[in-house]
Scaffold this motif. Structure first.
Motif, PDB file in Angstrom:
ATOM      1  N   PRO A 284       0.811  -1.225   0.000  1.00 13.28           N
ATOM      2  CA  PRO A 284       0.000   0.000   0.000  1.00 13.28           C
ATOM      3  C   PRO A 284       0.846   1.277   0.000  1.00 13.28           C
ATOM      4  N   VAL A 285       0.347   2.279  -0.696  1.00 13.49           N
ATOM      5  CA  VAL A 285       0.893   3.639  -0.671  1.00 13.49           C
ATOM      6  C   VAL A 285      -0.241   4.556  -0.215  1.00 13.49           C
ATOM      7  N   VAL A 286       0.003   5.365   0.830  1.00 11.32           N
ATOM      8  CA  VAL A 286      -1.056   6.200   1.400  1.00 11.32           C
ATOM      9  C   VAL A 286      -0.664   7.676   1.337  1.00 11.32           C
ATOM     10  N   THR A 287      -1.677   8.514   1.373  1.00  8.09           N
ATOM     11  CA  THR A 287      -1.419   9.950   1.445  1.00  8.09           C
ATOM     12  C   THR A 287      -1.049  10.329   2.878  1.00  8.09           C
ATOM     13  N   LEU A 288      -0.274  11.400   3.004  1.00 13.50           N
ATOM     14  CA  LEU A 288       0.078  11.944   4.319  1.00 13.50           C
ATOM     15  C   LEU A 288      -0.440  13.381   4.409  1.00 13.50           C
ATOM     16  N   LYS A 291      -3.491   9.392   5.495  1.00 14.49           N
ATOM     17  CA  LYS A 291      -3.292   7.941   5.480  1.00 14.49           C
ATOM     18  C   LYS A 291      -4.363   7.241   4.638  1.00 14.49           C
ATOM     19  N   THR A 292      -4.767   7.915   3.566  1.00 21.63           N
ATOM     20  CA  THR A 292      -5.750   7.336   2.650  1.00 21.63           C
ATOM     21  C   THR A 292      -5.029   6.476   1.613  1.00 21.63           C
ATOM     22  N   LEU A 293      -5.524   5.277   1.412  1.00 20.56           N
ATOM     23  CA  LEU A 293      -4.921   4.364   0.441  1.00 20.56           C
ATOM     24  C   LEU A 293      -5.209   4.855  -0.975  1.00 20.56           C
ATOM     25  N   VAL A 294      -4.155   5.193  -1.728  1.00 25.91           N
ATOM     26  CA  VAL A 294      -4.329   5.738  -3.080  1.00 25.91           C
ATOM     27  C   VAL A 294      -3.589   4.954  -4.159  1.00 25.91           C
ATOM     28  N   GLY A 295      -2.842   3.959  -3.751  1.00 33.92           N
ATOM     29  CA  GLY A 295      -2.106   3.207  -4.760  1.00 33.92           C
ATOM     30  C   GLY A 295      -1.290   2.092  -4.136  1.00 33.92           C
ATOM     31  N   GLY A 486       6.004  18.052   5.227  1.00 36.38           N
ATOM     32  CA  GLY A 486       5.382  18.244   3.927  1.00 36.38           C
ATOM     33  C   GLY A 486       5.532  17.081   2.974  1.00 36.38           C
ATOM     34  N   CYS A 487       5.913  15.885   3.469  1.00 32.03           N
ATOM     35  CA  CYS A 487       6.009  14.700   2.593  1.00 32.03           C
ATOM     36  C   CYS A 487       4.607  14.316   2.123  1.00 32.03           C
ATOM     37  N   ASP A 488       4.457  13.978   0.844  1.00 35.38           N
ATOM     38  CA  ASP A 488       3.141  13.759   0.245  1.00 35.38           C
ATOM     39  C   ASP A 488       2.592  12.353   0.463  1.00 35.38           C
ATOM     40  N   TYR A 489       3.447  11.340   0.333  1.00 32.33           N
ATOM     41  CA  TYR A 489       2.971   9.959   0.403  1.00 32.33           C
ATOM     42  C   TYR A 489       3.903   9.138   1.294  1.00 32.33           C
ATOM     43  N   GLY A 490       3.389   8.010   1.747  1.00 30.75           N
ATOM     44  CA  GLY A 490       4.180   7.103   2.552  1.00 30.75           C
ATOM     45  C   GLY A 490       3.846   5.660   2.260  1.00 30.75           C
ATOM     46  N   GLN A 491       4.833   4.794   2.455  1.00 31.21           N
ATOM     47  CA  GLN A 491       4.598   3.357   2.372  1.00 31.21           C
ATOM     48  C   GLN A 491       5.560   2.667   3.317  1.00 31.21           C
ATOM     49  N   GLY A 492       5.177   1.504   3.764  1.00 25.46           N
ATOM     50  CA  GLY A 492       6.000   0.771   4.719  1.00 25.46           C
ATOM     51  C   GLY A 492       5.147  -0.229   5.461  1.00 25.46           C
ATOM     52  N   TYR A 493       5.768  -0.986   6.349  1.00 22.45           N
ATOM     53  CA  TYR A 493       5.055  -2.047   7.055  1.00 22.45           C
ATOM     54  C   TYR A 493       3.993  -1.516   8.002  1.00 22.45           C
ATOM     55  N   LEU A 494       4.074  -0.230   8.363  1.00 21.83           N
ATOM     56  CA  LEU A 494       3.023   0.345   9.196  1.00 21.83           C
ATOM     57  C   LEU A 494       1.674   0.280   8.480  1.00 21.83           C
ATOM     58  N   PHE A 495       1.699   0.415   7.145  1.00 21.36           N
ATOM     59  CA  PHE A 495       0.463   0.389   6.355  1.00 21.36           C
ATOM     60  C   PHE A 495       0.250  -0.945   5.656  1.00 21.36           C
ATOM     61  N   GLY A 496       1.246  -1.795   5.710  1.00 15.03           N
ATOM     62  CA  GLY A 496       1.058  -3.116   5.125  1.00 15.03           C
ATOM     63  C   GLY A 496       2.290  -3.597   4.382  1.00 15.03           C
ATOM     64  N   ALA A 497       2.596  -4.869   4.588  1.00 15.41           N
ATOM     65  CA  ALA A 497       3.643  -5.519   3.806  1.00 15.41           C
ATOM     66  C   ALA A 497       3.079  -5.859   2.431  1.00 15.41           C
ATOM     67  N   PRO A 498       3.914  -6.223   1.469  1.00 17.99           N
ATOM     68  CA  PRO A 498       3.393  -6.651   0.163  1.00 17.99           C
ATOM     69  C   PRO A 498       2.400  -7.801   0.339  1.00 17.99           C
ATOM     70  N   MET A 499       1.276  -7.728  -0.350  1.00 20.75           N
ATOM     71  CA  MET A 499       0.201  -8.714  -0.170  1.00 20.75           C
ATOM     72  C   MET A 499      -0.428  -9.058  -1.523  1.00 20.75           C
ATOM     73  N   THR A 505      -7.364  -5.710  -2.332  1.00 23.97           N
ATOM     74  CA  THR A 505      -8.719  -5.343  -2.751  1.00 23.97           C
ATOM     75  C   THR A 505      -9.610  -5.101  -1.535  1.00 23.97           C
ATOM     76  N   ALA A 506      -9.428  -5.903  -0.508  1.00 25.98           N
ATOM     77  CA  ALA A 506     -10.236  -5.760   0.699  1.00 25.98           C
ATOM     78  C   ALA A 506      -9.925  -4.472   1.452  1.00 25.98           C
ATOM     79  N   LEU A 507      -8.726  -3.907   1.245  1.00 25.28           N
ATOM     80  CA  LEU A 507      -8.331  -2.693   1.955  1.00 25.28           C
ATOM     81  C   LEU A 507      -8.792  -1.416   1.259  1.00 25.28           C
ATOM     82  N   ILE A 508      -9.107  -1.505  -0.031  1.00 26.37           N
ATOM     83  CA  ILE A 508      -9.465  -0.306  -0.784  1.00 26.37           C
ATOM     84  C   ILE A 508     -10.737   0.309  -0.207  1.00 26.37           C
TER      85      ILE A 508
END
Length: 525
Positions: A284-288, A291-295, A486-499, A505-508
């Motif tokens: 997952p990639v989320v907005t900061l 923390k909205t899932l956008v990609g 002012g960082c725009d997006y974030g990704q990492g294990y806090l929001f999810g490992a590769p799945m 689909t269930a997280l969208i």
């Protein structure tokens, strides 16, 4: 050098002198026994002067013709022997460098192996050039030949008495040397070879620089043949390549086991790509700060029938070395586009493109073909590249990136901050996003220096009109700090490992708390 036909060598002169001496001896014998007096009286008594003169001239002509034929035959034989010797020399020596070739090297190695005892007294140093291909690509084959000849001269100068230097083919050389100085002497020789080859080579006003990695194998009686010795040196050289190049390694039996395991994995990888055992996973990639899932970022996972689920570190390096990376990447992209078609239209898909793929002039067309086939919008695709791809061929990368952006694909510079010329590439190329490497992000709350660097990257991106994504986020404290900067997006294990697809689909559309809860559950599983 072959003598010209008709010229006299020592052999021809000797033969002519022998014939003349024989004639002189016959003349003396004839005089001694008064043969010529009797013959002369007989000729005058029977008035045979003219006939005798004719016979004498004919005999002289026959003698001259025989002498000429003999001399020509000897010249032809000498020419044949010289030509055969030269052909034999060419067959056993490299035409470009003059060193022994593979055939002569293996013949010599086999003789010394057959005479060896269980205690090694000889060794093989297999020398493989580093960074030779860029010399050929940038300066041309004439420069490459100049490098090979210079390396040959340096190796010849370093080869000890009783040793043999050879070019085995391409940019691979070898030395066969006695172990007069023991293991220490062998180490000093290997280091001297590496240092000598690393010295710049002057060519038409340019400094050509290559390096060398060396594999060493000791020769003993328990080895089956010369090929076994050379194979052992090759395994040691391969280990040196893995350890960073520009080093030497001595063969150990464990290297053979490791190489066999790698060869087995490579064979399995080929089958896995063909059978679709490698599939896309999505992080997952989320907005900061929302923390909205956008990609998602697409990452490969191999469902190995014996070893289980394998991460990219287990096989991507092999795919790149064997040239399988392009086929693998395109299959992953096609499947990811098919998976993402049913996701919301704003949902972004980020894919990594390996440096080797930028050498493919049809890369843009291949990506466009997949987008067209799957019906996936180019505006939803983000291509991530590392600076390694740019360093290899900046102009090729520029052409490919511009073509992709003209299609509507966005370009992200991945692992920003780890390259040595990032600012130069930001100036030369037009990117849409910077991805801050995880090695900076995971310590921002513990290291003031790292925090300052990340802050500087975020501000640099903003000043250039680029959005930024922080990788490797694992704590809420990091999220808060990055959001404040002012960082725009974030990704990492806090929001999810590769799945897999089903999990993402269930997280969208789910609330951030649910996303994090499911991410933790997946990690625990």
């Amino acid at each position: 050098m072959i003598r010209k036909r008709g010229s006299w060598g020592e052999g021809e002169l000797y033969e002519a002198l022998c014939l003349l001496m024989i004639c002189g001896c016959l003349w003396i014998i004839g005089i001694q026994f008064q043969v010529f007096s009797s013959l002369n009286a007989f000729i005058h008594a029977n008035d045979l002067s003219n006939a005798f003169m004719l016979v004498a001239l004919m005999g002289l002509a026959v003698f001259a013709a025989s002498l000429r034929k003999s001399l020509l035959l000897r010249v032809a034989m000498r020419e044949r022997d010289i030509t055969a010797a030269e052909a034999e020399a060419v067959a056993r020596h490299d035409v470009l460098t003059g060193l022994a070739n593979r055939r002569l090297f293996l013949e010599t190695l086999e003789r010394r192996r057959a005479a060896a005892s269980l205690v090694p007294t000889q060794a093989v140093l297999l020398v493989d050039l580093d960074r030779f291909k860029p010399v050929n690509d940038i300066y041309g084959h004439a420069a490459g030949n100049a490098v090979l000849c210079a390396v040959a001269e340096r190796l010849s100068a370093l080869t000890p008495e009783g040793g043999l230097a050879a070019r085995l083919g391409g940019d691979e050389f070898a030395l066969l040397v006695p172990l007069d100085g023991g293991s220490d002497g062998l180490s000093r020789l290997a280091q001297a070879v590496i240092a000598s080859i690393a010295a710049p080579i002057q060519w038409q006003g340019n400094e050509l620089k290559v390096g060398a990695t060396i594999g060493i194998a000791l020769i003993s009686a328990d080895q089956a043949d010369a090929d076994v010795v050379l194979h052992a040196a090759d395994l040691a050289m391969y280990q040196g390549k893995k350890d960073g190049r520009g080093v030497f390694r001595v063969f150990k039996s464990a290297m053979d086991l490791e190489l066999k395991a790698r060869a087995q994995l490579e064979s399995e990888l080929r089958e896995a790509i063909a059978n679709g055992e490698i599939e896309p996973f999505y992080q997952p990639v989320v907005t900061l700060p929302e923390k909205t899932l956008v990609g998602v970022e697409v990452l490969a996972r191999w469902r190995h029938p014996v070893r289980g689920l394998l991460a990219p570190a287990s096989f991507i390096g092999i795919a790149e070395e064997t040239g399988l990376i392009s086929e693998l990447s395109m299959k992953l992209l096609r499947q990811a586009c098919l998976d993402a078609r049913d996701w919301p239209s704003h949902f972004q898909l980020a894919v990594n493109i390996a440096p080797q793929q930028f050498q493919d002039r049809w890369l843009c067309e291949r990506i466009l073909a997949i987008l067209t086939e799957t019906g996936f919008s180019p505006s939803r695709l983000e291509v991530e590249i590392t600076e390694t791809a740019l360093v290899q061929d900046l102009e090729a990368a520029r052409t490919t990136l511009t073509s992709l952006q003209n299609l509507g694909v966005r370009i992200a510079l991945d692992d920003f901050g780890t390259g040595y010329s990032s600012l130069y590439h930001l100036r030369e190329l037009k990117f849409d996003k910077l991805k801050i490497d995880r090695t900076y992000v995971d310590t921002i709350t513990m290291s003031a220096e790292r925090a300052k660097l990340v802050d500087a990257i975020i501000k640099l991106g903003a000043s250039l009109g680029l959005v930024t994504t922080a990788e490797g986020i694992e704590t809420d404290a990091s999220v808060d700090w990055l959001s404040d900067q002012g960082c725009d997006y974030g990704q990492g294990y806090l929001f999810g490992a590769p799945m897999p697809k089903e999990a993402i689909t269930a997280l969208i559309g789910a609330p951030v708390e649910e996303i994090q809860a499911k991410a933790l559950a997946l990690q625990a599983a």
